[in-house]
Design a protein around this motif. Structure first.
Motif, PDB file in Angstrom:
ATOM      1  N   GLY A   1      23.203  40.356  22.992  1.00 16.62           N
ATOM      2  CA  GLY A   1      24.065  40.487  21.777  1.00 16.62           C
ATOM      3  C   GLY A   1      25.383  40.995  21.962  1.00 16.62           C
ATOM      4  O   GLY A   1      25.621  41.541  23.156  1.00 16.62           O
ATOM      5  N   PRO A   2      26.184  41.041  21.169  1.00 19.97           N
ATOM      6  CA  PRO A   2      27.283  41.650  21.188  1.00 19.97           C
ATOM      7  C   PRO A   2      27.728  42.834  21.222  1.00 19.97           C
ATOM      8  O   PRO A   2      26.798  43.781  20.504  1.00 19.97           O
ATOM      9  N   PHE A   3      28.627  43.502  22.159  1.00 14.81           N
ATOM     10  CA  PHE A   3      28.887  44.885  22.319  1.00 14.81           C
ATOM     11  C   PHE A   3      30.357  45.224  21.522  1.00 14.81           C
ATOM     12  O   PHE A   3      31.273  44.297  21.733  1.00 14.81           O
ATOM     13  N   ASN A   4      30.755  46.189  21.058  1.00 16.02           N
ATOM     14  CA  ASN A   4      31.806  46.530  20.471  1.00 16.02           C
ATOM     15  C   ASN A   4      32.649  47.556  21.341  1.00 16.02           C
ATOM     16  O   ASN A   4      32.165  48.770  21.434  1.00 16.02           O
ATOM     17  N   ILE A   5      33.670  47.036  22.133  1.00 12.31           N
ATOM     18  CA  ILE A   5      34.266  47.831  23.316  1.00 12.31           C
ATOM     19  C   ILE A   5      34.905  49.129  22.406  1.00 12.31           C
ATOM     20  O   ILE A   5      35.628  48.600  21.610  1.00 12.31           O
ATOM     21  N   ASP A   6      34.587  50.460  22.710  1.00 10.16           N
ATOM     22  CA  ASP A   6      35.193  51.524  22.036  1.00 10.16           C
ATOM     23  C   ASP A   6      36.821  51.722  22.354  1.00 10.16           C
ATOM     24  O   ASP A   6      37.175  51.343  23.481  1.00 10.16           O
ATOM     25  N   LYS A   7      37.497  51.741  21.454  1.00  5.71           N
ATOM     26  CA  LYS A   7      39.056  52.379  21.774  1.00  5.71           C
ATOM     27  C   LYS A   7      38.915  53.397  22.671  1.00  5.71           C
ATOM     28  O   LYS A   7      38.312  54.325  22.771  1.00  5.71           O
ATOM     29  N   GLY A   8      40.040  53.347  23.631  1.00 10.46           N
ATOM     30  CA  GLY A   8      39.980  54.205  24.580  1.00 10.46           C
ATOM     31  C   GLY A   8      39.282  53.728  25.866  1.00 10.46           C
ATOM     32  O   GLY A   8      39.587  54.284  26.962  1.00 10.46           O
ATOM     33  N   THR A   9      38.723  52.586  25.920  1.00 13.36           N
ATOM     34  CA  THR A   9      38.023  51.969  27.142  1.00 13.36           C
ATOM     35  C   THR A   9      39.315  51.505  28.037  1.00 13.36           C
ATOM     36  O   THR A   9      40.245  50.724  27.456  1.00 13.36           O
ATOM     37  N   ASN A  10      39.481  51.986  29.076  1.00 19.29           N
ATOM     38  CA  ASN A  10      40.463  51.783  30.069  1.00 19.29           C
ATOM     39  C   ASN A  10      40.232  51.231  31.664  1.00 19.29           C
ATOM     40  O   ASN A  10      39.281  51.778  32.017  1.00 19.29           O
ATOM     41  N   PHE A  11      41.227  50.706  32.053  1.00 20.83           N
ATOM     42  CA  PHE A  11      41.134  50.233  33.550  1.00 20.83           C
ATOM     43  C   PHE A  11      42.523  50.515  34.042  1.00 20.83           C
ATOM     44  O   PHE A  11      43.582  50.058  33.760  1.00 20.83           O
ATOM     45  N   SER A  12      42.355  51.210  35.315  1.00 16.29           N
ATOM     46  CA  SER A  12      43.847  51.621  35.866  1.00 16.29           C
ATOM     47  C   SER A  12      43.504  51.375  37.330  1.00 16.29           C
ATOM     48  O   SER A  12      42.493  51.283  37.977  1.00 16.29           O
ATOM     49  N   TYR A  13      44.755  51.200  37.979  1.00 11.68           N
ATOM     50  CA  TYR A  13      44.496  51.006  39.619  1.00 11.68           C
ATOM     51  C   TYR A  13      45.877  51.536  40.105  1.00 11.68           C
ATOM     52  O   TYR A  13      46.884  51.730  39.576  1.00 11.68           O
ATOM     53  N   GLY A  14      45.804  51.611  41.580  1.00  7.93           N
ATOM     54  CA  GLY A  14      46.946  51.762  42.460  1.00  7.93           C
ATOM     55  C   GLY A  14      46.491  51.127  43.691  1.00  7.93           C
ATOM     56  O   GLY A  14      45.412  50.715  44.331  1.00  7.93           O
ATOM     57  N   LYS A  15      47.809  50.518  44.130  1.00  3.16           N
ATOM     58  CA  LYS A  15      47.652  49.593  45.361  1.00  3.16           C
ATOM     59  C   LYS A  15      48.865  49.834  46.249  1.00  3.16           C
ATOM     60  O   LYS A  15      49.953  50.280  45.766  1.00  3.16           O
ATOM     61  N   VAL A  16      48.758  49.863  47.729  1.00  4.11           N
ATOM     62  CA  VAL A  16      49.888  49.930  48.657  1.00  4.11           C
ATOM     63  C   VAL A  16      49.477  48.820  49.431  1.00  4.11           C
ATOM     64  O   VAL A  16      48.471  48.420  50.039  1.00  4.11           O
ATOM     65  N   SER A  17      50.454  48.191  49.727  1.00  5.47           N
ATOM     66  CA  SER A  17      50.597  46.906  50.727  1.00  5.47           C
ATOM     67  C   SER A  17      51.715  47.011  51.686  1.00  5.47           C
ATOM     68  O   SER A  17      52.597  47.436  51.533  1.00  5.47           O
ATOM     69  N   TRP A  18      51.610  46.792  53.130  1.00  5.89           N
ATOM     70  CA  TRP A  18      52.345  46.418  53.982  1.00  5.89           C
ATOM     71  C   TRP A  18      52.305  45.099  54.597  1.00  5.89           C
ATOM     72  O   TRP A  18      51.368  44.646  55.042  1.00  5.89           O
ATOM     73  N   ALA A  19      53.531  44.431  54.644  1.00  7.69           N
ATOM     74  CA  ALA A  19      53.424  43.136  55.288  1.00  7.69           C
ATOM     75  C   ALA A  19      54.591  43.081  56.292  1.00  7.69           C
ATOM     76  O   ALA A  19      55.615  43.411  56.097  1.00  7.69           O
ATOM     77  N   LYS A  20      54.266  42.324  57.489  1.00  8.15           N
ATOM     78  CA  LYS A  20      55.039  42.068  58.205  1.00  8.15           C
ATOM     79  C   LYS A  20      54.892  40.556  58.897  1.00  8.15           C
ATOM     80  O   LYS A  20      53.930  40.607  59.662  1.00  8.15           O
ATOM     81  N   ASN A  21      55.854  39.778  58.675  1.00  5.39           N
ATOM     82  CA  ASN A  21      55.637  38.227  59.054  1.00  5.39           C
ATOM     83  C   ASN A  21      54.378  37.724  58.437  1.00  5.39           C
ATOM     84  O   ASN A  21      54.440  37.904  57.213  1.00  5.39           O
ATOM     85  N   THR A  22      53.284  37.536  58.932  1.00  4.53           N
ATOM     86  CA  THR A  22      52.159  36.952  58.333  1.00  4.53           C
ATOM     87  C   THR A  22      50.966  37.903  58.366  1.00  4.53           C
ATOM     88  O   THR A  22      50.014  37.837  57.568  1.00  4.53           O
ATOM     89  N   PHE A  23      51.247  39.033  58.758  1.00  6.43           N
ATOM     90  CA  PHE A  23      50.210  40.315  58.797  1.00  6.43           C
ATOM     91  C   PHE A  23      50.339  40.934  57.268  1.00  6.43           C
ATOM     92  O   PHE A  23      51.459  41.344  57.011  1.00  6.43           O
ATOM     93  N   VAL A  24      49.123  41.199  56.591  1.00 11.30           N
ATOM     94  CA  VAL A  24      49.331  41.686  55.273  1.00 11.30           C
ATOM     95  C   VAL A  24      48.157  42.939  55.368  1.00 11.30           C
ATOM     96  O   VAL A  24      46.761  42.523  55.756  1.00 11.30           O
ATOM     97  N   LEU A  25      48.528  44.131  55.195  1.00 12.20           N
ATOM     98  CA  LEU A  25      47.426  45.233  55.052  1.00 12.20           C
ATOM     99  C   LEU A  25      47.416  45.672  53.404  1.00 12.20           C
ATOM    100  O   LEU A  25      48.559  46.083  52.933  1.00 12.20           O
ATOM    101  N   ASN A  26      46.109  45.803  52.762  1.00 17.65           N
ATOM    102  CA  ASN A  26      46.147  46.256  51.400  1.00 17.65           C
ATOM    103  C   ASN A  26      45.097  47.582  51.197  1.00 17.65           C
ATOM    104  O   ASN A  26      44.172  47.558  52.004  1.00 17.65           O
ATOM    105  N   PHE A  27      45.481  48.467  50.448  1.00 24.66           N
ATOM    106  CA  PHE A  27      44.612  49.399  50.038  1.00 24.66           C
ATOM    107  C   PHE A  27      44.648  49.546  48.756  1.00 24.66           C
ATOM    108  O   PHE A  27      45.977  49.681  48.004  1.00 24.66           O
ATOM    109  N   TYR A  28      43.677  49.379  47.916  1.00 23.52           N
ATOM    110  CA  TYR A  28      43.765  49.460  46.315  1.00 23.52           C
ATOM    111  C   TYR A  28      42.380  50.146  45.882  1.00 23.52           C
ATOM    112  O   TYR A  28      41.472  50.381  46.588  1.00 23.52           O
TER     113      TYR A  28
END
Length: 710
Positions: free
Chosen positions: A277-304
């Motif tokens: 059945g349906p759920f009513n998502i409460d006000k204040g429900t939140n999604f946050s993120y942080g990400k750092v990427s480093w790229a050199k030529n074809t090399f890509v490194l990510n952390f998030y």
């Protein structure tokens, strides 16, 4: 059919306007009218390395920044609805579900969604909350859609495909933009973005807010339900969505490498539908993120890190313990480290990478587990056998709790008799890991509340007082679930005609899904399976033997009160289909497209065919857009065939939704270099579009916007 005729009329009017109208006068300034107007599109999602769109080993669609900037679409569902092979269902004001080459559902679990390569797939329930993406359309450089399995490079949950939204850099967004808008259904929206860029570094900050009232709920009986079952009433809700996002880029050693840091936050509320059945998502429900990427030529490194914190009460289902609506509190933290790289030598291009992920959970309805670890490694080799033939070989190994090790291979043979024509034949394997809820759900809900006193009195003649009794239904997960495994075969063609102005694509596919996860009613209360405490009597009442016999007699009369819902793996599901698209850009100003998707009725073993969702058999999309110096417009047409649904509550709520046609139209005028006004209409002919058997009626919404740039 009435809507089809309306579209034909609109098309005729626009055809008359093309050579002589205001649009043609505005377009006359374009000197490139008869020149080649299509440049190579570079994508990264197909193989996790840069490739020309014409040369990728999979079926793929790209939505450009220009298309996104002028679209009349209201959300990402409306944007992706026009992609061949994607089935999109909007179920409430905020609830959008998307599945590639398969039927959608109340919680579609087969589509991996990325934002700049960062997964936003929610492993705790196995779906995507599109409204928690912290960026709006104008911050997107392009959307890359892989129409087919992607586990060979992206790992788990890329079963039906991958959608990767790639954002603009600060250099591409330099300046300030303010947008204000509103319209029908109480819709209000506004956004602010500012980007500054120097020679070696740049930043971007954006904020937005939107809200909308709920759509109407369907009334009467559920179409096709047996026995006829009315829609259960509940208080429908709209949605409010504030968002923030920040990005910083720095070029190192004169652009030899680039460091990128992102943080973002999004909040939402409103209705999300599920199997219980349906759920009513409460006000204040939140999604946050942080990400750092480093790229050199074809090399890509990510952390998030992805951090989700929310709660949602069910609007129909009550918990046995409290008698109140079932409360779902969810807290998940995901930490991900990955890299990829590519090397070219001789006639080989080798791409490889690895992923390590830790997910921590705190789920009120699935308390049996609190974490999951994932490891993955992939390797692929693109071998140029000749100037016209390329062979791709690749595989990925993943180890995921509690499934264990899974290998996802793929291979494609590409043949290009001429540079503008590309044929391919491919084989893919992919998988989806069970969600935490599917593994560890553990709660009891109220199936029925019955006064046994008068019932037993009527059966036995023994006078009894009122005896209220709760029939519980236990809903439990299955820690022994196997991963869903997909084997996919595809033949495809991509052709570029008329000096690159016309692109034609064709894909034929067969997807064989094994061990699909199914939420089903495993048992019912009966004489041989009496409810808790039924013998010697409910509520431990001392009843005479004749009354106790009446209780057992009553159990023989009840109709399918479920005692247990759980998850299982079922046999095989086969989906076959065809996708065709035609894209034509006669000049830099004009663009039109047409695509058609056919999906045969799924063949199912292990369960009856009427126990699984069936996708629309036919889908047709068409679009026409113009982008001149002053005026721009975008019109699109979406036809979706009828569909069959079995994924909400019990079998009494299964049924078929009618086919529907949605026409969206947007028109804008640039008053000067700093001010643009626009009018957008979603479902402008106000057709009652119900996109899921339990979904809202998606009606017309007309809104206006003004945008200031400086």
């Amino acid at each position: 059919m009435a809507t089809l005729w309306r579209m034909l009329v609109i098309g005729l009017v626009l055809a008359v306007m093309l050579p002589t109208g205001a649009w043609a006068q505005d377009d006359a300034a374009s000197a490139e009218q008869d020149q080649e107007v299509v440049e190579d599109v570079i994508v990264v999602t197909a193989s996790r390395t840069e490739q020309r769109l014409q040369e990728v080993p999979v079926a793929m669609t790209v939505i450009s920044a220009e298309q996104l900037a002028n679209t009349p679409a209201d959300d990402y569902g409306d944007v992706l609805r026009a992609v061949p092979g994607l089935n999109v269902s909007q179920i409430s004001a905020r609830d959008v579900q998307i599945a590639g080459r398969s039927a959608t559902g109340s919680l579609s679990t087969s589509q991996l969604v990325l934002l700049d390569g960062r997964s936003v797939y929610l492993d705790f329930f196995g779906f995507v909350m599109w409204d928690l993406l912290p960026v709006d359309f104008r911050e997107i450089a392009q959307v890359e859609v892989v129409r087919g399995p992607g586990s060979a490079v992206w790992g788990a949950n890329a079963l039906g495909g991958v959608v990767n939204l790639i954002t603009k850099s600060p250099w591409e967004m330099a300046g300030t933009s303010i947008t204000l808008g509103g319209g029908e259904l109480g819709s209000i929206n506004g956004s602010l973005s500012h980007a500054g860029a120097g020679e070696s570094s740049g930043y971007k900050i954006s904020a937005s807010y939107s809200e909308q009232d709920p759509y109407d709920r369907p009334t009467g009986n559920i179409p096709g339900s047996i026995p006829p079952t009315p829609y259960p009433p509940f208080e429908n809700e709209g949605t409010e969505q504030p968002k923030l996002d920040f990005r910083y880029d720095r070029n190192i050693n004169d652009g030899e490498s680039i460091l990128t840091a992102n943080v973002g936050w999004a909040e939402t509320d409103g209705i999300v539908h599920s199997g219980i059945g349906p759920f009513n998502i409460d006000k204040g429900t939140n999604f946050s993120y942080g990400k750092v990427s480093w790229a050199k030529n074809t090399f890509v490194l990510n952390f998030y890190a992805n951090l989700l914190d929310g709660s949602a009460p069910n609007l129909l289902t009550r918990g046995v313990a409290t008698g109140q609506f079932l409360q779902f509190d969810f807290l998940t933290d995901t930490y991900n480290l990955d890299f990829s790289n590519s090397h070219a030598f001789n006639r080989n291009t080798v791409t490889y990478g690895a992923t390590a992920r830790q997910i921590d959970f705190d789920l009120s309805i699935a308390p049996g587990e609190s974490e999951r670890q994932e490891l993955g490694v992939f390797l692929q080799d693109e071998i140029e056998l000749s100037d016209k033939v390329t062979w791709l070989l690749g595989a990925r190994w993943d180890d995921i709790d509690p499934v264990g090790s899974v290998v996802s291979p793929r291979t494609s043979l590409l043949f290009s008799p001429k540079p503008e024509h590309n044929f391919r034949i491919s084989y893919n394997e992919a998988f989806r890991a069970p969600s935490l809820v599917e593994n560890y759900l553990d709660t009891a809900i109220i199936a029925a509340l019955v006064d046994l006193g008068p019932i037993v009195t009527g059966l036995t003649g023994v006078p009894l007082p009122s005896i209220p009794y709760i029939f519980p239904t236990f809903t439990v997960g299955n820690p022994d679930l196997q991963e869903e495994k997909l084997t996919a075969y595809e033949v495809g063609y991509v052709g570029s005609l008329a000096n690159g102005k016309t692109t034609v694509t064709l894909a034929l596919y067969r997807n064989e899904l094994e061990d699909a996860t199914d939420f089903y009613q495993a048992d019912s209360w009966s004489v041989t399976n009496p409810p808790p405490g039924w013998i010697p009597s409910p509520l431990d009442l001392a009843l005479p033997p004749s009354a106790q016999a009446g209780l057992l007699l009553f159990l023989t009369t009840i109709q399918d009160i479920p005692s247990l819902f759980t998850y299982r793996n079922i046999g095989e599901r086969v989906d076959e289909g065809l996708e065709f698209s035609l894209d034509y850009r006669p000049s830099t100003s004009w663009h039109w497209n047409l695509n058609y998707s056919y999906q045969a009725e799924a063949e199912v073993t292990g369960v009856a065919e009427d126990e699984v969702n069936q996708a629309p058999e036919h889908r047709l999309n068409a679009g026409l857009s113009y982008n001149g110096d002053k005026w721009y417009f975008d019109a699109n047409f979406n036809y979706v065939d009828e569909a069959y649904w079995t994924d909400v509550l019990g079998s009494r709520f299964w049924g078929t939704t009618d086919s529907y046609t949605i026409v969206n139209l947007g028109v804008g005028y640039r008053i000067n270099d700093n001010i643009t006004v626009s009018l957008m209409g979603n479902n402008i002919f106000d057709e009652d579009a119900q996109q899921h058997i339990f979904g809202d009626i998606i009606s017309r919404k007309i809104s206006g916007q003004v945008r200031f740039t400086f």
